[in-house]
Structures are given as structure tokens and as C-alpha cells.
Design a protein around this motif. Structure first.
Motif, PDB file in Angstrom:
ATOM      1  N   ASN A 587      32.325  43.315  43.026  1.00  9.00           N
ATOM      2  CA  ASN A 587      32.178  41.665  43.029  1.00  9.00           C
ATOM      3  C   ASN A 587      33.291  41.726  41.881  1.00  9.00           C
ATOM      4  OD1 ASN A 587      32.277  38.879  44.120  1.00  9.00           O
ATOM      5  ND2 ASN A 587      32.196  38.975  41.005  1.00  9.00           N
ATOM      6  N   HIS A 588      33.842  42.887  41.163  1.00  7.20           N
ATOM      7  CA  HIS A 588      35.123  42.333  40.814  1.00  7.20           C
ATOM      8  C   HIS A 588      36.211  43.507  41.637  1.00  7.20           C
ATOM      9  CE1 HIS A 588      37.522  42.965  37.908  1.00  7.20           C
ATOM     10  NE2 HIS A 588      38.131  44.762  37.414  1.00  7.20           N
ATOM     11  N   TYR A 589      35.880  44.636  42.127  1.00  4.18           N
ATOM     12  CA  TYR A 589      37.228  45.177  43.232  1.00  4.18           C
ATOM     13  C   TYR A 589      37.374  44.111  44.654  1.00  4.18           C
ATOM     14  CZ  TYR A 589      36.216  50.364  41.990  1.00  4.18           C
ATOM     15  OH  TYR A 589      36.219  51.166  41.373  1.00  4.18           O
ATOM     16  N   LEU A 590      36.190  43.244  44.894  1.00  3.35           N
ATOM     17  CA  LEU A 590      36.745  42.389  46.206  1.00  3.35           C
ATOM     18  C   LEU A 590      37.411  41.320  45.767  1.00  3.35           C
ATOM     19  CD1 LEU A 590      33.399  43.268  48.538  1.00  3.35           C
ATOM     20  CD2 LEU A 590      35.790  44.859  48.401  1.00  3.35           C
ATOM     21  N   ASP A 591      36.907  40.755  44.873  1.00  8.26           N
ATOM     22  CA  ASP A 591      37.455  39.265  43.964  1.00  8.26           C
ATOM     23  C   ASP A 591      39.117  39.553  44.139  1.00  8.26           C
ATOM     24  OD1 ASP A 591      35.420  37.429  44.480  1.00  8.26           O
ATOM     25  OD2 ASP A 591      35.151  38.069  42.004  1.00  8.26           O
ATOM     26  N   HIS A 592      39.768  41.127  43.544  1.00  9.39           N
ATOM     27  CA  HIS A 592      40.514  41.083  43.468  1.00  9.39           C
ATOM     28  C   HIS A 592      41.573  41.932  44.858  1.00  9.39           C
ATOM     29  CE1 HIS A 592      43.426  44.935  42.514  1.00  9.39           C
ATOM     30  NE2 HIS A 592      44.101  43.727  41.735  1.00  9.39           N
ATOM     31  N   MET A 593      41.051  42.040  45.623  1.00  8.21           N
ATOM     32  CA  MET A 593      41.530  42.874  46.901  1.00  8.21           C
ATOM     33  C   MET A 593      41.766  41.332  47.566  1.00  8.21           C
ATOM     34  SD  MET A 593      39.887  45.129  49.813  1.00  8.21           S
ATOM     35  CE  MET A 593      39.035  43.438  50.091  1.00  8.21           C
ATOM     36  N   VAL A 594      40.998  40.450  47.362  1.00 12.13           N
ATOM     37  CA  VAL A 594      40.822  39.143  48.655  1.00 12.13           C
ATOM     38  C   VAL A 594      42.067  38.703  47.426  1.00 12.13           C
ATOM     39  CG1 VAL A 594      40.121  36.975  48.779  1.00 12.13           C
ATOM     40  CG2 VAL A 594      38.359  39.345  48.921  1.00 12.13           C
ATOM     41  N   GLN A 595      42.381  38.066  46.186  1.00 13.71           N
ATOM     42  CA  GLN A 595      43.498  37.625  45.543  1.00 13.71           C
ATOM     43  C   GLN A 595      44.502  37.648  46.221  1.00 13.71           C
ATOM     44  OE1 GLN A 595      42.624  37.671  41.264  1.00 13.71           O
ATOM     45  NE2 GLN A 595      44.215  35.862  41.160  1.00 13.71           N
ATOM     46  N   VAL A 596      44.651  38.809  46.105  1.00 15.68           N
ATOM     47  CA  VAL A 596      46.117  39.694  46.903  1.00 15.68           C
ATOM     48  C   VAL A 596      46.296  39.430  47.993  1.00 15.68           C
ATOM     49  CG1 VAL A 596      47.183  41.872  46.568  1.00 15.68           C
ATOM     50  CG2 VAL A 596      46.036  41.521  44.726  1.00 15.68           C
ATOM     51  N   ILE A 597      45.391  39.504  48.679  1.00 17.36           N
ATOM     52  CA  ILE A 597      45.813  38.928  49.830  1.00 17.36           C
ATOM     53  C   ILE A 597      45.898  37.734  50.404  1.00 17.36           C
ATOM     54  CG2 ILE A 597      44.656  39.484  52.102  1.00 17.36           C
ATOM     55  CD1 ILE A 597      43.207  42.005  51.593  1.00 17.36           C
ATOM     56  N   PHE A 598      44.871  37.800  49.949  1.00 18.17           N
ATOM     57  CA  PHE A 598      45.929  35.941  50.007  1.00 18.17           C
ATOM     58  C   PHE A 598      46.973  35.160  49.546  1.00 18.17           C
ATOM     59  CE2 PHE A 598      40.830  33.928  50.803  1.00 18.17           C
ATOM     60  CZ  PHE A 598      40.890  34.339  51.066  1.00 18.17           C
ATOM     61  N   LYS A 599      47.825  36.305  48.453  1.00 13.76           N
ATOM     62  CA  LYS A 599      48.945  35.687  47.957  1.00 13.76           C
ATOM     63  C   LYS A 599      50.222  36.178  48.508  1.00 13.76           C
ATOM     64  CE  LYS A 599      51.084  36.597  43.397  1.00 13.76           C
ATOM     65  NZ  LYS A 599      50.991  36.791  42.548  1.00 13.76           N
ATOM     66  N   GLU A 600      49.813  37.428  49.545  1.00 13.04           N
ATOM     67  CA  GLU A 600      50.801  38.078  50.172  1.00 13.04           C
ATOM     68  C   GLU A 600      50.743  37.906  51.430  1.00 13.04           C
ATOM     69  OE1 GLU A 600      51.075  41.736  49.186  1.00 13.04           O
ATOM     70  OE2 GLU A 600      51.123  41.497  47.446  1.00 13.04           O
ATOM     71  N   THR A 601      49.573  36.524  51.843  1.00 15.93           N
ATOM     72  CA  THR A 601      49.590  36.619  53.528  1.00 15.93           C
ATOM     73  C   THR A 601      49.287  35.322  53.416  1.00 15.93           C
ATOM     74  OG1 THR A 601      47.412  37.554  53.528  1.00 15.93           O
ATOM     75  CG2 THR A 601      48.059  38.850  53.989  1.00 15.93           C
TER      76      THR A 601
END
Length: 827
Positions: A587-601
Motif C-alpha cells: 500500500n505504501h509503494y502504490l500510494d506513492h506511485m499513484v500520488q506522483v502519477i496524478f500530480k504529473e498527468t
């Protein structure tokens, strides 16, 4: 059976083909540039449960090997020779001269009579060599274990005074030995890897301080308080009662001083006279025996007319029975076990970590490896059989192991020679032991445990490697000093495991970008002849040309911040797991991944929420009267590439998190679908788990009866070719044969010589031509290539480069008005 299984699946509602909506195992290779004639196909088979069961089930051959390895001495005893015997004889006698006085001193720590220390030493060195995988280890009484036994014996003396102390000690040895032997027999030796070096160092340091302070009262002849209390309390009481010191202090302090002076003098002399280093080593090693003999002589002269205990000028050891007076079957019952059950975990841990840590250390120094599981068997059997002669728990001794190693031991058989010397002491020297001063034995203990204290320089090196572990080290030492050894052991182990779990739980993934690198040898770029300052980064040689690596975009790995990694492709993200991928950190991994993706797309469809009430509460949008933020400069999400190079296994929870995130990102990118490419998967079971969740191959996003157009990119490698071992062998064979033919033709046909220069040119030409047409150097038309990974998993890639190439190729192939990618149901 298949029909029965399929019928049962239908009854239970199990979807056997849920991963393949087409219900077919066949998968078209799409528009691959490789045809059947140019590339060998390869379909990777999934691992099966039966395969796993077969892999862990012992075979008859494995059982024979297991039984054979239980007695390692059979591997070398048939080749035992006189040279080995000479080395073992010197080492065995040297260790014997040290173990006799030390074992009697440690018996005092265990609150037992001196002979029990001798019994433990005898059985330890006699039995160990049968099961040993270390030539250096010496098993016998040690200070820390003796202290734990002493705590148990003292507690039993208060709660169950009818039970003799040596009976409890022997029962503890049998129970702890049985547990350790069982762990060894099932080959669970890796369990000790959970105990870190920091935990071991803290436990040894805290124990050494505890033992040394506890021996000061006996060293000084101070009485009136217990030396079994917490270390700080004992230290305070020593200061309070220091004025009550007796003549024992004169014997003990001078003995301790002489022990250190002799060691310092021998060490200094060995440095000044390297040619006599061996002599000074043996003199230093025998210092304990020398001091014991010297002070025993002084004690005899002083106390020979004062043999009664009340008349002794200073406390002496007293009568030591001759022979094995306490040999008997150990008494073990529920009442006895209850007396030490709370100390049993600590006892097992001490027996294990002290022995195996020492064995590993000396194995690395002397260039051999040990088998932790077999060492467990050795410790277990020693403690199971030793109590039949009156022994108490024994394990590997650091000081005696170091002496044995430096004395030039050649095989574990040296322990038998030590046992002979200990046996001689048990039967021939008890009369001499009568006059040994107790304060001198305390000096011997303090001198021995002083070497277990971790020096400040080592602690500083710990700090340089990992500052957090220094905190663990001091926590273990402080807990030991202010409570007891058992609590110190538990503290360091638990905190070390907590830190390990914390690192796993909060593991940080990284987004990476592509960087082209070039190898520089000296002042030249590899593959060129010019200095790299003036040479363009270009080469046609595939071994030396530029290549891609992937560095974190935030340079959190310490790479040069002046080098800016390229963003892979607009809307394509590469995410790297750092410390495995399992349920604690998924969950920690994927939360970070999704957060960055939403921020940059941005969303593919900005009109997803037609009405204000359609918006979710956690994304309410702008305030009334304000327009939506313009993110038109951002790309839409197209593909995610996951780097699994640090992942070995996955579990149901972590895979379900991936499915949930995939569905979340598909909704974010709707009406498009997000492509998922997975690189560097190193475990077949991980591939099976991910494939079961719909990863690894394209599936239809719309009409399930029609596969969408997709462009697979496969990594291929040559079968044979110039670099293959077969080609090299063929080349050598052809070269040898052609040289023979050339030599025979030249000697038998003198009339063929028209001219030296023309002949030489012709011969070289023929030779080159023959080599050129040989099989080893066939042209590319005869070479064959094959895919590295299975065609049935085209979105599992061998490396990040191929994953990125595949992602870009498929993204660029998409029509703007047609959704592409992967979309499957949840597990």
C-alpha cells in the motif's frame, strides 16, 4: 481426472479460464518481426503445486546425503596424516592448558563446584569433533552461559532448596540441547540469521561488563551483598563496601595485573622480533596456566598449615573430587523444568549465537565455510550427552577458539587431544586444585571477558555503516547493565527485528528515467582510439557502444545531480521497487506511485463529472464560480512500467493492491486503458501470481471476442554464434586440423613452391578461406535466435529497456479515438 476437475469447478463456480476470456491457451504472436523460420518459439510453463511439493520432498538420495553429512569427520578422517597430527597436538595441548583453569572459574559463575566445569569441558571437546564443520571451535563452559546457569541455580536454591544445583543445570543442558539438536536435524540453521551482528556485539559487551563487575567482590574479598543483582547495583555496593577488602585483593589484583603485563610484553616482543612471533604467542597463551600455578604455589606456602576453611588466610578453592563422581542419568521432570522455563529461551539463544557467530567469524578468517545447521547438531548432541557425566550447558568459547586457531590447529580432532589433557586434570590434579585462590580465578574471568567488550573503534565503524544500529547497540548494553543479561538479549533482538520490519513497511519506491552512458577506459572511450574529450560518443561495436541505464529522477541514490535522466515518454512512468513487494509495504509503494502519477498527468476526459454531485467527496473540484484548473500542458496517462528486480515473491494482498490500482488508473485514463509492463521478474511463482491477476499479456478492453491490435516486442538471443562455447571449440578443432594439413602439404610437395612470397600469400588466403567457411564462423544466415522469455507473456520483459521499447511502440500505435491496453477482472 481432468473431466472430474472441470465438473467440480463448474459446480463450485470456479472460473478456470478467467484470465483468458477467449477460453484458449493459444496466443497469437501478433505483428512480431520474427517468423518461425528465424526464431525459435518458447512458451513458458507455469510452476505447479505438485512441482513445489516435489521440490521440498526429500528423496532417497537426499536422505542418504543428509545422513552422511551428519558426521562430517567421515569426509576427512581417512586422509588424516602425521603433519595434521603435529598441528593438532600442539593446538590441543595449548587449549587444554587454558581450558582447565577457565572451566573451574566459570563453574563458580554457575554457582556450581569446580569439577562440573571440568566435566563440561571434557564432554564438549570430546564429542564436538564427530559433528564439527569448524576446525577452530572449542566447546565448553563460557562466561555468559555460566552466568545464566548461575541465576537459575540461585533461584532454585531459594524456591526449591531440596533440588541440587547441578541437577537443575544438567536438566537445563538436556532440554536446551534437545531443542537445538532438533533445529539442526531439520536444517533450520538459517534461523540464526535473524540475530544481527549489532545484537550479538551488544549482548557480548553488556554480558562482559555484567560478569566483570560481578567478579570484583570475589577479586577484592568483599562480602555482604549479592553479586547477582543488576550491574549498576553491584557497582554501587562495591563502592560502599570497598573498605571491607581483605587479603584476597592482594592476590587477585596482582594476578590480574600480571595477566595483562604478560600479554602486553609478549605482544610487544612479537612486534619487535617477528622471527620469534610463534614463541611469544605460546608464552602469551600459557599465561593463565602460569599465573594459576604461581599463585597456587604461593597459596600452598601460606595456607598449608591453615587447611580448614575458617582458618584460610584468603579464600581458596578447596577440595575437588577425583574422577566423575557425579556421573548419572539426568533427572528431568515437570517440577525441575518449571524452575528454568523462563530462562530457557535466553539459554537457547546464547548457546546458538555465541557458537555460530564465532564459528562463522573464524571460518571466514581461515578460508572455510561452516554449516549452521550441522553446528546446531553438534551443540545439541554435546549438551544432550554431557549431563550424563555431570556437565552443564556448554557452547563455543571465543577466547579458547582464538587460541586454538593461532596455535595452528589442522582438524577438529585436536579436541580429542584437549580432552585427554582435561581427563588427566580430572584424575591426577585434584590435590593441586585445593590451594587455588578464589580471587585469582576471578582475575582469570575478568581477564577473559575483557576481550568480549566491543572496542570504541568498532562502535565507530558501526556508526559509519549505520547510525541506527549504534542506537540498538547501546540500548542492548544499557538494558543489560541496568537489568540482566536475558533482558539485554531480548531487547537487541526485538529492536533489530523491529528496525527490519520498519524498513520493509516504509520501503520507498522510485521513479526512474533513462540515461545513456559510455564506458571510459583511462582517457579513452571504450571502442575508440581517441581521447574521450575529443571523440564523439559513438561506436558500432555492440560491446562498447552506448547503453541505457535507469537512474532515479530525484537522484536519491547519490548519482550526480548534473546528469538529468530523460523522462521515458509523455504519459509513461517507470517505477522501481526498492525492498521487495509484499503485503506490509504494498500500500505504501502504490500510494506513492499513484500520488506522483496524478500530480504529473491529467485526466484523459475532463468531462467525467458532468454535475457537481457526481464528483467524489475527496475531489470536490473548484469553488463555485471558479473554473477548473488548466492542466492541458500535462500528458495523459498511457503506460506504467514496474521494475521487479528487487522483488522475489509476492502475495495475495500485494497482487490485489496492484489490481485495485490498475482499475483506479483505468478509470482515471478512461476511455483509454493503461498498459502495464513488468520487467526483471526473477521468480516463476511471481510470474504465475501476476499472470493470474491479468498482468503479462494483452487482453481485450472492449468486445471480448476480438483481440485488439497490439505490437509485441520480444527480447531474443543467439543460439550458438561466435561467442558460444561450441563455436570456440569448433574453431580450435578446425584451426588445428588446417595447420596439420598445411604442414603436411608443405613438406610433401616441394615442387609447389613457385616463389616464397606468392606461396605465403596463397597459404594465408587458403587458410583464411577455410576458416571463413567453417561452422564456427558461419554467416548470419545459419545463426538462430530464440526469445529469452515466453511468447505467452509478452508484457513480461527481461529488462527495463525492452519494457520501455514495448510500451512506446504500443502507445504510438494507438489510434487517438480507440482505447488500448489491458483491462481484466479482479481476482
Amino acid at each position: 481426472m481432468d473431466k472430474i476437475g472441470h465438473g467440480l469447478a463448474r459446480v463450485l463456480g470456479i472460473k478456470l479460464q478467467y484470465r483468458n476470456p477467449q477460453g484458449s491457451d493459444d496466443l497469437s504472436r501478433g505483428e512480431s518481426v520474427f517468423s518461425v523460420s528465424s526464431a525459435d518459439t518458447f512458451v513458458e510453463q507455469e510452476p505447479t503445486s505438485w512441482e513445489w511439493i516435489r521440490g521440498i520432498t526429500p528423496t532417497a538420495r537426499g536422505l542418504v546425503r543428509w545422513a552422511y553429512n551428519l558426521f562430517p569427520f567421515t569426509h576427512w578422517i581417512a586422509r588424516y596424516n602425521a603433519q595434521w597430527l603435529a598441528g593438532d597436538l600442539v593446538a590441543g595441548i595449548t587449549v587444554g592448558a587454558v581450558v582447565v583453569p577457565q572451566s573451574m572459574a566459570y563453574a563458580g559463575l554457575a554457582e556450581l563446584e569446580p569439577q562440573f566445569g571440568l566435566y563440561s569441558s571434557f564432554m564438549g571437546v570430546l564429542i564436538y569433533w564427530f559433528f564439527a564443520t569448524s576446525r577452530d571451535i572449542t566447546i565448553g563452559p563460557v562466561a555468559v552461559m555460566s552466568t545464566i546457569v548461575g541465576n537459575v541455580v540461585e533461584k532454585v536454591a531459594e524456591t526449591n532448596p531440596e533440588i541440587p544445583g547441578h541437577v537443575v543445570a544438567s536438566a537445563l543442558a538436556v532440554v536446551a540441547g534437545g531443542i537445538i539438536c532438533f533445529l539442526g536435524l531439520i536444517r533450520a540453521g538459517r534461523i540464526v540469521e535473524f540475530i544481527s551482528l549489532t545484537a550479538i556485539s551488544a549482548f557480548m559487551t553488556g554480558s562482559a561488563i555484567n560478569i566483570a563487575v560481578g567478579q570484583v567482590p570475589a577479586l577484592m574479598g568483599i562480602t555482604g551483598f549479592s553479586n547477582r543483582e543488576a550491574t549498576y547495583k553491584v557497582f554501587i555496593n562495591i563502592l560502599k563496601h570497598l573498605g571491607g577488602s581483605k587479603k584476597d585483593a592482594a592476590m587477585g589484583l596482582t594476578a590480574l595485573l600480571f595477566l595483562y603485563l604478560i600479554r602486553f610484553a609478549c605482544t610487544f616482543s612479537a612486534r619487535k622480533m617477528p622471527q620469534r612471533q610463534k614463541l611469544f604467542f605460546f608464552l602469551s597463551t600459557l599465561r593463565t596456566a602460569f599465573i594459576i600455578l604461581l599463585y597456587t604455589l604461593i597459596s600452598f606456602l601460606v595456607n598449608r598449615h591453615h587447611r580448614k576453611k575458617s582458618e584460610n588466610v584468603f579464600r581458596i578453592l578447596g577440595e575437588v573430587p577425583r574422577g566423575f563422581q557425579n556421573a548419572a542419568v539426568p533427572t528431568i521432570n515437570a517440577t525441575i523444568i518449571k524452575t528454568f522455563v523462563s530462562e530457557l529461551p535466553a539459554s537457547v539463544i546464547v548457546l546458538l549465537i555465541e557458537h555460530i557467530a564465532i564459528a562463522k567469524s573464524f571460518g571466514r578468517v581461515n578460508n572455510y565455510s561452516i554449516d549452521p545447521s550441522q553446528e546446531m547438531v553438534a551443540i545439541g548432541v554435546t549438551n544432550l550427552l554431557g549431563p550424563f557425566l555431570g556437565a552443564y550447558p556448554a557452547t563455543g568459547s571465543f577466547s579458547r577458539t582464538a587460541i586454538k586457531s593461532k596455535a595452528g590447529v589442522r582438524t577438529p580432532f585436536a579436541g580429542v587431544l584437549t580432552a585427554v589433557l582435561v581427563l588427566l586434570a580430572i584424575y591426577a590434579l585434584p590435590a593441586l586444585f585445593f590451594y587455588i585462590p578464589n580471587s585469582v580465578l576471578s582475575a582469570v574471568i575478568i581477564h577473559a571477558v575483557g576481550d568480549l567488550i566491543t572496542p570504541p573503534n568498532t562502535v565507530y565503524q558501526f556508526y559509519r555503516v549505520n547510525p541506527i544500529e549504534v542506537i540498538i547497540f547501546f540500548a542492548g548494553v544499557i538494558v543489560t547493565v541496568f537489568t540482566n543479561i536475558e533482558n539485554g538479549i531480548y531487547t537487541t533482538i526485538i529492536v533489530s527485528l523491529a528496525v527490519l520490519l520498519f524498513r520493509v513497511l516504509f520501503a520507498k519506491g522510485r521513479f526512474v528515467g533513462r540515461v545513456k552512458i559510455h564506458s571510459v577506459v583511462g582517457d579513452h572511450v571504450a571502442g575508440t582510439d581517441s581521447k574521450y574529450a575529443d571523440q564523439p560518443f559513438d561506436s558500432d561495436d555492440p560491446e562498447t557502444s552506448t547503453r541505457n541505464i535507469f537512474l532515479p529522477l530525484d537522484h536519491d541514490d547519490g548519482s550526480n545531480p548534473q546528469i538529468q535522466p530523460e523522462s521515458p515518454y509523455p504519459g509513461v512512468f517507470i517505477y522501481r521497487f526498492s525492498e521487495g513487494y509484499n503485503y506490509p509495504n504494498a500500500n505504501h509503494y502504490l500510494d506513492h506511485m499513484v500520488q506522483v502519477i496524478f500530480k504529473e498527468t491529467r485526466r484523459t476526459n475532463n468531462n467525467t463529472y458532468l454535475r457537481l454531485g457526481d464528483r467524489p467527496w475527496n475531489d470536490p473540484g473548484p469553488r463555485r464560480g471558479q473554473a477548473l484548473e488548466d492542466h492541458s500542458d500535462r500528458p495523459t496517462l498511457k503506460a506504467v512500467i514496474l521494475d521487479f528486480s528487487s522483488v522475489n515473491n509476492v502475495d495475495i494482498t500485494s497482487v490485489q493492491h496492484l489490481i485495485d490500482v490498475r482499475n483506479q488508473l483505468d478509470r482515471y485514463a478512461a476511455p483509454d486503458k493503461v498498459d502495464w509492463h513488468l520487467a526483471c521478474i526473477n521468480n516463476r511463482w511471481t510470474k504465475r501470481a501476476l499472470a493470474s491477476a491479468g498482468f503479462g499479456y494483452p487482453t481485450p478492453a472492449g468486445d471480448p471476442s476480438v483481440y485488439e491490435r497490439w505490437k509485441p516486442l520480444f527480447s531474443v538471443a543467439e543460439i550458438g554464434g561466435k561467442a558460444s562455447a561450441a563455436a570456440a571449440a569448433q574453431y580450435r578443432e578446425n584451426e588445428s586440423e588446417l595447420k596439420k594439413q598445411h604442414s603436411s602439404g608443405k613438406s610433401g610437395s616441394q615442387d609447389r613452391e613457385i616463389g616464397k612470397e606468392d606461396a605465403a600469400g596463397s597459404e594465408v588466403s587458403d587458410y583464411t578461406q577455410n576458416i571463413a567457411i567453417s561452422k564456427a564462423y558461419a554467416t548470419a544466415t545459419t545463426r538462430r535466435v530464440a526469445v529469452v522469455q515466453g511468447l505467452n507473456r509478452p508484457l513480461f520483459h527481461v529488462d527495463l529497456t525492452s519494457a520501455l521499447q514495448s510500451a512506446i511502440a504500443n502507445v504510438e500505435r494507438r489510434p487517438q479515438d480507440e482505447p488500448k491496453g489491458v483491462g481484466t477482472e479482479s481476482v
